[in-house]
Design an enzyme around this catalytic site. Structure first.
Site, PDB file in Angstrom:
ATOM      1  N   ASN A   7      46.721 -41.172  -8.103  1.00 53.21           N
ATOM      2  CA  ASN A   7      45.968 -41.465  -9.320  1.00 53.21           C
ATOM      3  C   ASN A   7      44.661 -40.670  -9.252  1.00 53.21           C
ATOM      4  OD1 ASN A   7      44.447 -42.546 -11.373  1.00 53.21           O
ATOM      5  ND2 ASN A   7      44.695 -44.688 -10.719  1.00 53.21           N
ATOM      6  N   ARG A  86      49.993 -40.882 -11.793  1.00 56.55           N
ATOM      7  CA  ARG A  86      49.514 -41.581 -12.985  1.00 56.55           C
ATOM      8  C   ARG A  86      48.958 -40.533 -13.945  1.00 56.55           C
ATOM      9  NH1 ARG A  86      44.037 -45.018 -13.986  1.00 56.55           N
ATOM     10  NH2 ARG A  86      44.614 -45.771 -16.027  1.00 56.55           N
ATOM     11  N   HIS A 175      46.505 -48.495 -20.121  1.00 52.60           N
ATOM     12  CA  HIS A 175      46.778 -49.453 -19.032  1.00 52.60           C
ATOM     13  C   HIS A 175      48.216 -49.975 -19.110  1.00 52.60           C
ATOM     14  CE1 HIS A 175      42.228 -50.650 -18.902  1.00 52.60           C
ATOM     15  NE2 HIS A 175      42.480 -49.783 -17.917  1.00 52.60           N
ATOM     16  N   ARG A 236      31.664 -48.672 -21.366  1.00 51.68           N
ATOM     17  CA  ARG A 236      32.164 -48.253 -22.684  1.00 51.68           C
ATOM     18  C   ARG A 236      31.906 -49.340 -23.715  1.00 51.68           C
ATOM     19  NH1 ARG A 236      38.068 -46.936 -20.776  1.00 51.68           N
ATOM     20  NH2 ARG A 236      37.437 -45.878 -18.880  1.00 51.68           N
ATOM     21  N   GLU A 380      49.996 -51.299 -10.208  1.00 54.88           N
ATOM     22  CA  GLU A 380      50.490 -50.135 -10.952  1.00 54.88           C
ATOM     23  C   GLU A 380      51.250 -49.183 -10.037  1.00 54.88           C
ATOM     24  OE1 GLU A 380      46.410 -50.330 -12.038  1.00 54.88           O
ATOM     25  OE2 GLU A 380      46.841 -49.398 -13.976  1.00 54.88           O
TER      26      GLU A 380
END
Ligand code: ADP
Length: 415
Positions: A7, A86, A175, A236, A380
């Site tokens: 990732n 990823r 996600h 964010r 993940e």
């Protein structure tokens, strides 16, 4: 067979080497500050304590080369059979994981304008891994793929069609790998087929997204064209009126690139409380810092709105799942988010919610709650590894008959 899950972020690299037969991580780690001074590597073999070391400043390729060296030294009899990457943005093109060939690589590159912060490091990781491990199959697992089942009414923006047709403007959701994992685990823990459940999955980490998952398929996600939309995040802003951008621009003369960067990196909890890390915000709140308290209320309020909206979109809800750093660890955030939602059948058991967290999946709703509230650590990497193995064996993880190992594995049903 040993699969390496990679990732690559803008300045970081997370990795796990997983034995697919046991699904256990043989080694894992994190390289931070790639391309910057003070690059460091945290590396862990099996259950042994993690070790830290400094790395010379370099690019993603240099970081991956060092990680491969370490793995070859520490686990010489565990060669990497394939790499699962990823990739954040798969656009409309990728509704499932794929084996990377020249065409896929070109498509990921073409998608850079949609994910300028994320796809370039993902791509750099793929190119580096291909060069360092010639002949080793590389697979791309997209954050957006799980959400390609969203219906038109959920993903469409009411904007001029020329933007939609020429520029692929729509909501994509992110996600996805995490939402897929926790929704399948929830079904397993509730001992019900995922195809019979209406779930709201809340991935609350540095990035935050909420998904509505009906009968195993994502029907909505709070992130949009980019991962900027939706919930309030560490740095964010999440949802806002697009009119804010020309307004700020006209008043400050700042170029839109600067405003966009501020919305991504200087907003969210950092802007509201002065801290982007939820632990620090909670500490501030405990100390009586009113800014932190107000920030937490705003953070929870936004999440509550999404849960309400998705309960409506799903026509009712069977379970709400919390995952990722904040979702798994913050009893306070769960408490604030779910306060006064009993009218929806959503109850929290304060003792279960506050109980010391030992990393195990659990229910935090009382046993008789009509809607279950579950805390499930995300994984993940396991999805990446199982997609990789499936593709190598010619199976498709989106085939209705396909089952991930974690859909049946597991502890006894949750109360
Ligand atoms: P990423 O989105 O980068 O993968 P994580 O899922 O690891 O992030 O989540 C990171 C966030 O989780 C940080 O804001 C961190 O403060 C928060 N977090 C981790 N542990 C706790 C805790 N015990 N209490 C509250 N927040 C926590």
């Amino acid at each position: 067979m040993n699969i390496l899950a990679l990732n690559c972020g803008s300045s970081s690299l997370k990795y796990q080497l997983i034995d697919r037969t046991t699904s256990t991580p043989l080694a894992s780690g994190l390289v931070e500050r790639i391309g910057l001074d003070g690059t460091s590597l945290k590396h862990r073999v099996g259950d042994a304590p993690a070790t830290r070391r400094a790395l010379a400043k370099g690019d993603h390729a240099a970081a991956i080369a060092q990680v491969l060296d370490l793995l070859a030294t520490d686990l010489p009899d565990r060669p990497v059979a394939a790499v699962g990457h990823r990739v954040v943005h798969g656009g409309r093109r990728f509704a499932r994981s794929v084996v990377i060939d020249a065409e896929v690589l070109a498509a990921i590159e073409e998608l850079i304008p949609l994910a300028p912060l994320h796809n370039p490091p993902n791509l750099a990781g793929i190119v580096a891994a291909q060069a360092l491990m010639p002949g080793v199959p590389q697979i791309a697992v997209f954050d957006t793929a799980f959400h390609q089942t969203m219906p038109h009414e959920a993903y469409t923006y009411a904007v001029p069609q020329r933007w939609v047709e020429d520029l692929d403007v729509r909501s994509y959701g992110f996600h996805g790998t995490s939402h897929l994992y926790v929704s399948r685990r929830a079904a397993s823990l509730l001992q019900r087929p995922v195809t019979a459940l209406r779930l709201i999955t809340c991935h609350v980490g540095n990035g935050v997204s909420v998904s509505a998952v009906r009968h195993g398929h994502s029907i909505d996600n709070s992130m949009g064209l980019t991962p900027l939309e939706g919930a309030i995040m560490g740095t964010r802003a999440g949802d806002l009126d697009a009119g804010l951008i020309p307004y700020v621009q006209s008043r400050t003369q700042e170029p839109y690139e600067r405003i966009f960067a501020a919305l991504n990196k200087e907003s969210g909890m950092l802007a509201l409380s002065g801290e982007s890390d939820l632990r620090d915000v909670e500490e501030g709140h405990m100390r009586g810092d009113a800014r932190c308290t107000e920030a937490l209320k705003a953070y929870a309020y936004r999440l509550k709105k999404y849960i309400g909206a998705y309960a409506a979109a799903l026509g009712g809800v069977d379970a709400v799942v919390f995952t990722a750093g904040v979702g798994e660890n913050s009893a306070l955030v769960r408490e604030l988010v779910l306060a006064d939602m009993e009218y929806l059948g959503l109850h929290l058991d304060p003792d279960l919610n506050r109980a010391t967290w030992n990393g195990v999946e659990r229910a935090v709703s009382p046993p008789d709650s009509p809607v279950r509230v579950l805390v499930i650590p995300t994984n993940e990497e396991l999805v990446i590894v199982e997609d990789t193995v499936a593709l190598l064996e010619g199976r498709s993880p989106t085939d209705p008959a396909f089952r991930y190992s974690f859909e049946s594995a597991g502890q006894a049903a949750i109360r």
